[in-house]
Design a protein around this motif. Structure first.
Motif, PDB file in Angstrom:
ATOM      1  N   SER A 170      38.756  28.082  41.520  1.00 32.80           N
ATOM      2  CA  SER A 170      38.066  28.391  42.913  1.00 32.80           C
ATOM      3  C   SER A 170      38.598  29.560  43.395  1.00 32.80           C
ATOM      4  CB  SER A 170      38.792  27.377  43.876  1.00 32.80           C
ATOM      5  OG  SER A 170      38.299  26.166  43.526  1.00 32.80           O
ATOM      6  N   CYS A 171      39.452  30.133  42.892  1.00 32.09           N
ATOM      7  CA  CYS A 171      40.133  31.497  43.167  1.00 32.09           C
ATOM      8  C   CYS A 171      39.058  32.781  42.858  1.00 32.09           C
ATOM      9  CB  CYS A 171      41.740  31.816  42.467  1.00 32.09           C
ATOM     10  SG  CYS A 171      42.520  30.534  43.380  1.00 32.09           S
ATOM     11  N   GLN A 172      38.385  33.021  43.485  1.00 34.01           N
ATOM     12  CA  GLN A 172      37.198  33.892  43.180  1.00 34.01           C
ATOM     13  C   GLN A 172      37.134  35.037  43.940  1.00 34.01           C
ATOM     14  OE1 GLN A 172      33.543  31.353  43.429  1.00 34.01           O
ATOM     15  NE2 GLN A 172      34.664  29.813  42.031  1.00 34.01           N
ATOM     16  N   LYS A 173      38.085  35.088  44.878  1.00 33.47           N
ATOM     17  CA  LYS A 173      38.058  36.260  45.894  1.00 33.47           C
ATOM     18  C   LYS A 173      39.433  37.155  45.778  1.00 33.47           C
ATOM     19  CE  LYS A 173      34.026  35.069  47.806  1.00 33.47           C
ATOM     20  NZ  LYS A 173      32.689  35.821  47.461  1.00 33.47           N
ATOM     21  N   ASP A 174      39.432  38.311  46.362  1.00 28.94           N
ATOM     22  CA  ASP A 174      40.793  39.011  46.490  1.00 28.94           C
ATOM     23  C   ASP A 174      41.426  38.473  47.803  1.00 28.94           C
ATOM     24  OD1 ASP A 174      40.797  40.314  43.824  1.00 28.94           O
ATOM     25  OD2 ASP A 174      39.614  41.783  44.651  1.00 28.94           O
ATOM     26  N   LEU A 175      42.333  38.042  47.926  1.00 32.45           N
ATOM     27  CA  LEU A 175      42.912  37.735  49.069  1.00 32.45           C
ATOM     28  C   LEU A 175      44.384  38.527  49.311  1.00 32.45           C
ATOM     29  CD1 LEU A 175      43.581  33.650  48.579  1.00 32.45           C
ATOM     30  CD2 LEU A 175      41.457  34.831  49.737  1.00 32.45           C
ATOM     31  N   GLN A 176      44.653  38.915  50.517  1.00 30.56           N
ATOM     32  CA  GLN A 176      45.643  39.726  50.973  1.00 30.56           C
ATOM     33  C   GLN A 176      46.875  39.096  50.781  1.00 30.56           C
ATOM     34  OE1 GLN A 176      44.792  40.949  55.017  1.00 30.56           O
ATOM     35  NE2 GLN A 176      43.249  42.579  54.401  1.00 30.56           N
ATOM     36  N   VAL A 177      46.949  37.929  51.289  1.00 28.20           N
ATOM     37  CA  VAL A 177      48.368  37.037  50.995  1.00 28.20           C
ATOM     38  C   VAL A 177      48.289  36.193  49.725  1.00 28.20           C
ATOM     39  CG1 VAL A 177      49.911  35.369  52.419  1.00 28.20           C
ATOM     40  CG2 VAL A 177      48.588  37.045  53.399  1.00 28.20           C
ATOM     41  N   ALA A 178      49.491  36.053  48.780  1.00 31.90           N
ATOM     42  CA  ALA A 178      49.515  35.453  48.014  1.00 31.90           C
ATOM     43  C   ALA A 178      48.333  35.372  47.069  1.00 31.90           C
ATOM     44  CB  ALA A 178      49.762  33.913  48.274  1.00 31.90           C
ATOM     45  N   PRO A 179      47.865  36.637  46.538  1.00 30.46           N
ATOM     46  CA  PRO A 179      46.821  36.850  45.897  1.00 30.46           C
ATOM     47  C   PRO A 179      46.635  36.247  44.447  1.00 30.46           C
ATOM     48  CG  PRO A 179      47.934  38.951  45.866  1.00 30.46           C
ATOM     49  CD  PRO A 179      48.735  37.918  46.640  1.00 30.46           C
ATOM     50  N   TYR A 180      45.540  35.738  44.109  1.00 24.46           N
ATOM     51  CA  TYR A 180      45.467  35.461  42.654  1.00 24.46           C
ATOM     52  C   TYR A 180      43.854  35.475  42.494  1.00 24.46           C
ATOM     53  CZ  TYR A 180      44.890  32.722  38.324  1.00 24.46           C
ATOM     54  OH  TYR A 180      44.375  32.249  36.954  1.00 24.46           O
ATOM     55  N   ARG A 181      43.454  35.997  41.339  1.00 29.18           N
ATOM     56  CA  ARG A 181      41.974  35.818  41.118  1.00 29.18           C
ATOM     57  C   ARG A 181      41.859  35.282  39.707  1.00 29.18           C
ATOM     58  NH1 ARG A 181      37.401  40.002  43.009  1.00 29.18           N
ATOM     59  NH2 ARG A 181      35.500  38.858  42.285  1.00 29.18           N
ATOM     60  N   GLU A 182      41.147  34.246  39.435  1.00 30.63           N
ATOM     61  CA  GLU A 182      40.952  33.724  38.126  1.00 30.63           C
ATOM     62  C   GLU A 182      40.057  34.453  37.189  1.00 30.63           C
ATOM     63  OE1 GLU A 182      40.970  31.808  34.670  1.00 30.63           O
ATOM     64  OE2 GLU A 182      42.438  31.431  36.541  1.00 30.63           O
ATOM     65  N   PRO A 183      40.578  34.776  36.068  1.00 29.92           N
ATOM     66  CA  PRO A 183      39.790  35.681  35.165  1.00 29.92           C
ATOM     67  C   PRO A 183      38.754  35.022  34.402  1.00 29.92           C
ATOM     68  CG  PRO A 183      41.774  35.304  34.236  1.00 29.92           C
ATOM     69  CD  PRO A 183      41.940  34.866  35.534  1.00 29.92           C
ATOM     70  N   ASP A 184      38.730  33.807  34.293  1.00 32.77           N
ATOM     71  CA  ASP A 184      37.837  32.870  33.374  1.00 32.77           C
ATOM     72  C   ASP A 184      37.369  31.701  34.211  1.00 32.77           C
ATOM     73  OD1 ASP A 184      36.180  31.919  31.617  1.00 32.77           O
ATOM     74  OD2 ASP A 184      38.047  30.932  30.395  1.00 32.77           O
ATOM     75  N   VAL A 185      36.656  31.978  35.281  1.00 35.03           N
ATOM     76  CA  VAL A 185      36.104  30.866  36.173  1.00 35.03           C
ATOM     77  C   VAL A 185      35.363  29.796  35.499  1.00 35.03           C
ATOM     78  CG1 VAL A 185      34.758  30.393  38.226  1.00 35.03           C
ATOM     79  CG2 VAL A 185      36.133  32.224  38.428  1.00 35.03           C
ATOM     80  N   ALA A 186      34.486  30.365  34.490  1.00 38.99           N
ATOM     81  CA  ALA A 186      33.268  29.537  33.988  1.00 38.99           C
ATOM     82  C   ALA A 186      34.224  28.703  33.143  1.00 38.99           C
ATOM     83  CB  ALA A 186      32.407  30.217  33.220  1.00 38.99           C
ATOM     84  N   GLY A 187      35.293  29.295  32.034  1.00 38.97           N
ATOM     85  CA  GLY A 187      35.966  28.265  31.485  1.00 38.97           C
ATOM     86  C   GLY A 187      36.850  27.208  32.160  1.00 38.97           C
ATOM     87  N   LYS A 188      37.382  27.640  33.235  1.00 37.97           N
ATOM     88  CA  LYS A 188      38.270  26.757  33.764  1.00 37.97           C
ATOM     89  C   LYS A 188      37.420  25.554  34.427  1.00 37.97           C
ATOM     90  CE  LYS A 188      42.389  28.449  33.469  1.00 37.97           C
ATOM     91  NZ  LYS A 188      42.281  29.313  32.636  1.00 37.97           N
ATOM     92  N   TYR A 189      36.138  25.787  34.737  1.00 35.86           N
ATOM     93  CA  TYR A 189      35.546  24.601  35.345  1.00 35.86           C
ATOM     94  C   TYR A 189      34.987  23.827  34.318  1.00 35.86           C
ATOM     95  CZ  TYR A 189      34.744  26.267  40.301  1.00 35.86           C
ATOM     96  OH  TYR A 189      34.931  26.476  41.562  1.00 35.86           O
ATOM     97  N   GLN A 190      34.572  24.280  33.053  1.00 33.01           N
ATOM     98  CA  GLN A 190      34.472  23.664  31.825  1.00 33.01           C
ATOM     99  C   GLN A 190      35.395  22.740  31.602  1.00 33.01           C
ATOM    100  OE1 GLN A 190      31.282  23.009  30.565  1.00 33.01           O
ATOM    101  NE2 GLN A 190      32.388  21.414  29.490  1.00 33.01           N
ATOM    102  N   SER A 191      36.934  23.228  31.513  1.00 29.14           N
ATOM    103  CA  SER A 191      38.106  22.675  31.257  1.00 29.14           C
ATOM    104  C   SER A 191      38.214  21.378  32.129  1.00 29.14           C
ATOM    105  CB  SER A 191      39.277  23.176  31.040  1.00 29.14           C
ATOM    106  OG  SER A 191      39.155  24.356  30.161  1.00 29.14           O
ATOM    107  N   VAL A 192      37.849  21.490  33.615  1.00 29.61           N
ATOM    108  CA  VAL A 192      37.839  20.315  34.197  1.00 29.61           C
ATOM    109  C   VAL A 192      36.811  19.266  34.040  1.00 29.61           C
ATOM    110  CG1 VAL A 192      37.399  19.918  36.831  1.00 29.61           C
ATOM    111  CG2 VAL A 192      38.522  21.901  36.288  1.00 29.61           C
ATOM    112  N   VAL A 193      35.817  19.682  33.778  1.00 28.34           N
ATOM    113  CA  VAL A 193      34.641  18.570  33.178  1.00 28.34           C
ATOM    114  C   VAL A 193      35.034  17.666  32.167  1.00 28.34           C
ATOM    115  CG1 VAL A 193      32.197  18.446  32.334  1.00 28.34           C
ATOM    116  CG2 VAL A 193      32.647  20.153  34.278  1.00 28.34           C
ATOM    117  N   ASP A 194      35.618  18.548  30.862  1.00 28.08           N
ATOM    118  CA  ASP A 194      36.263  18.056  29.711  1.00 28.08           C
ATOM    119  C   ASP A 194      37.097  17.088  30.303  1.00 28.08           C
ATOM    120  OD1 ASP A 194      34.214  19.614  28.513  1.00 28.08           O
ATOM    121  OD2 ASP A 194      35.620  21.067  27.871  1.00 28.08           O
ATOM    122  N   LEU A 195      38.327  17.645  30.882  1.00 27.84           N
ATOM    123  CA  LEU A 195      39.515  16.705  31.114  1.00 27.84           C
ATOM    124  C   LEU A 195      39.111  15.445  31.848  1.00 27.84           C
ATOM    125  CD1 LEU A 195      42.054  19.340  32.185  1.00 27.84           C
ATOM    126  CD2 LEU A 195      42.262  17.754  30.418  1.00 27.84           C
TER     127      LEU A 195
END
Length: 656
Positions: A236-261
């Motif tokens: 879900s971390c697809q935007k640059d946030l000013q506070v506590a930033p984190y942006r996922e480099p592999d959004v598609a891969g993480k969503y697929q992992s959710v489906v698989d799990l």
């Protein structure tokens, strides 16, 4: 040194924190508990297993469960209307680092769960490397690692909650380090925390059993479910946030992992979807339900040993023996209105007056809510639950739509007659419905990352949950979030019946802009309805925030959380009236107008109160999407920017 064992009560020494844990269930929670900080003396598998028993409930989770979980998840997100004191400050979006409730949650996670888990992990590591193996020791390594896996699962989950609530927080992996001590700890980046959480969970999946020795204990699927929640959050971390930033480099891969799990859990876990009316009855709440994947188990005991939820939410002491402080709490009108009256979950969640009347009494279904009644006519009716008393209580300061979920039917008088704040209760951290919904969310995002775009992927999973729980089934594509900006209502006048039965049009001297009577049709609202009062709502809203801060802010605005439902006598055609109740500000305005215009037919209500002030602008300006770390904990933190230790965590050289 080995601590003397005490049946039913054991002192668990964490680094600098003594914790008392009491049990009364005849299962692993009742076994002798051992000091996780001792250096020798454990010889049997069951003794090692006892080290993790406190992680499943009791005082380690007490401060988190007692107020923090529902004040943040249900109050801050707008599920639970509650404006009382520091509890209500969160509902009103008034947040400060001196709020004692924030301190309780933070302390419970760090000085309770994380510190105890670290002690267990350290103990197992010393045993695995031979440092503490006594002569004749024969517990196989795989059983020791299984116990370690349980501790790592809880440590991962506690760190996950900490960073989702507070953002950049300490990562504590060293058993000698305690957040409550004066040791200076650095805040670390969310990337560091996510890496450590993932590493713990992968280890737990590897070593935990498919079927644990006790149904209450965690399994591989418990760890898979938490990992799915982690990956869903990271994706879900697809935007640059000013506070506590984190942006996922592999959004598609993480969503697929959710489906698989999630698919692994659904297809092979052996769980079943179960109706709310069965899942949340008292008897079923003392053990796992058919849906339970990962849960806590509070037990009857003294204050702080069992769950206090019933006392916190029950409308009065007739509903909760000993204590009942929920008269001012109720499902927010925005959420309440989103339920269809035929939705069976509505009946299990709250008590309401505008649907087809139904009844619940002490000896069965007898007290009819919303109907006229005289207590003398039916002594089995419960105090304050129905008829004129129900309506009078509401107009006199109580709220409507009081909480029923996890409250009704739990009678604690026999075991602890003087303690209404310590009941036996299962708290599902993740249940099967959540697994279906997580898979649905991932599938929706795979089809379209735009949160307001309707998608049909994932609809089958949503249907399964709704069908099983007696809710109207969605048949059309839905967005993750529906922006209601173009659907808000406005009104300036309506007709009211005066005391002499004549009617008169009334112009309201303000134009009310309202969203609360506009039905939402989105995935966010479906999750809110399914998991209301289960400690999920704020975490769900945070995922919307990560994907679209603007839409998350719109969600807060469109919730109309300032509404307090109050009686409007004789109102006839106001669009937002439900069974004679309407927005407090409108009630006050009408009373003033009518008293001035028709002084012989109307008198102003001297007890009229203004609506609560909801500090949305202040919340957004200060970016309180990440709660402020409690002031009591800040002295133990190294100042400055959060440090990135991703590589150190990966290599196993993280120093704290």
């Amino acid at each position: 040194m080995k601590l003397t064992n005490l049946k039913h009560k054991a002192v668990i020494i964490t680094a600098g924190v003594a914790t008392l844990f009491a049990t009364s269930c005849k299962d692993f929670l009742e076994e002798d508990l051992y000091d996780a900080n001792s250096t020798a003396g454990l010889e049997r598998y069951e003794q090692f297993q006892s080290l993790t028993a406190p992680l499943y409930g009791g005082q380690l989770w007490s401060q988190y469960e007692q107020k923090f979980s529902w004040c943040v998840n249900e109050g801050l997100s707008g599920v639970l209307y509650n404006v009382y004191d520091q509890e209500g400050a969160l509902f009103k979006l008034s947040i400060g680092d001196d709020n004692a409730i924030l301190k309780e949650g933070y302390t419970s996670l760090y000085s309770g769960i994380i510190a105890t888990a670290n002690q267990v992990i350290s103990k197992i590591n010393r045993t695995l490397d031979g440092t503490e193996k006594s002569e004749g020791f024969n517990v196989p390594d795989w059983q020791l690692e299984e116990v370690k896996g349980e501790a790592m699962l809880f440590r991962a989950f506690a760190h996950f909650l900490a960073t989702e609530y507070f953002g950049e927080v300490p990562l504590v992996l060293d058993s000698e380090t305690d957040i409550a001590q004066s040791v200076k700890l650095p805040k670390v980046t969310r990337a560091t925390l996510y890496k450590a959480i993932e590493k713990d969970l992968l280890y737990a999946i590897d070593v935990l059993p498919d079927t644990p020795s006790n149904a209450k204990r965690a399994s591989k699927n418990s760890a898979r479910a938490v990992l799915a929640k982690l990956y869903l959050t990271m994706a879900s971390c697809q935007k640059d946030l000013q506070v506590a930033p984190y942006r996922e480099p592999d959004v598609a891969g993480k969503y697929q992992s959710v489906v698989d799990l999630c698919t692994e859990i659904i297809d092979k876990g052996g769980y079943q979807l179960e109706e709310h009316s069965t899942m949340f009855t008292y008897n079923s709440m003392t053990g796992p339900s058919k849906e339970t994947v990962f849960a806590l188990y509070f037990v009857n005991g003294e204050y702080g040993e069992g769950s206090s939820y019933q006392a916190q939410m029950a409308k009065n002491t007739s509903w909760s023996p000993g204590s009942g402080w929920g008269g001012g709490k109720g499902i927010s009108y925005n959420l309440y209105k989103s339920f269809a009256n035929e939705d069976k979950r509505k009946r299990e969640l709250c008590l309401y007056v505008d649907a087809e009347p139904y009844s619940i009494g002490a000896g069965g279904e007898k007290a009819v809510y919303g109907a006229a009644y005289d207590p003398k006519d039916d002594p089995n009716q419960i105090e304050g639950c129905s008829g004129s008393q129900f309506l009078t209580d509401g107009a006199g300061g109580y709220v409507f739509n009081c909480i029923k979920k996890f409250v009704w039917g739990i009678d604690n008088r026999e075991s602890h007659p003087g303690t209404g704040m310590s009941i036996q209760r299962r708290v599902d951290l993740i249940r099967l419905s959540d697994v279906y919904m997580m898979r649905a969310e991932a599938k929706m995002a795979q089809e379209n990352l735009e949160v307001t775009a309707p998608t049909s992927s994932g609809l089958d999973d949503i249907k399964e949950v709704l069908k099983a729980h007696g809710a109207p089934v969605i048949t059309e594509a839905i967005p993750f979030f529906e922006d209601l900006s173009t659907k808000r209502m406005k009104f300036e006048s309506f007709t009211i019946k005066l005391d002499d039965s004549t009617t008169a049009p009334v112009d309201v001297p303000l134009t009310e802009t309202m969203y609360h009577n506009v039905a939402r049709y989105d995935f966010m609202q479906e999750r809110r309805k399914e998991f209301a009062m289960e400690g999920q709502a704020w975490l769900d809203l945070k995922r919307l925030y990560y994907r679209s801060p603007q839409m998350a802010e719109a969600f807060l605005v469109q919730m109309d959380r300032g509404i307090q439902m109050s009686a409007i006598p004789n109102a006839s055609d106001l669009a937002e009236v439900e069974a004679g109740y309407a927005r407090k500000a409108v009630v006050n305005a009408l009373n003033n107008i009518l008293a001035t215009t028709y002084p012989e037919k109307w008198s102003v209500d001297a007890n009229a109160k203004a609506e609560e002030t909801i500090l949305i602008d202040n919340f957004i300006t200060n970016n309180y999407w990440f709660l402020p770390i409690p002031v009591s904990a800040q002295s133990g933190l190294v100042g400055g920017a959060a440090k990135n230790f991703v590589n150190e965590v990966d290599r196993g050289t993280y120093p704290y």
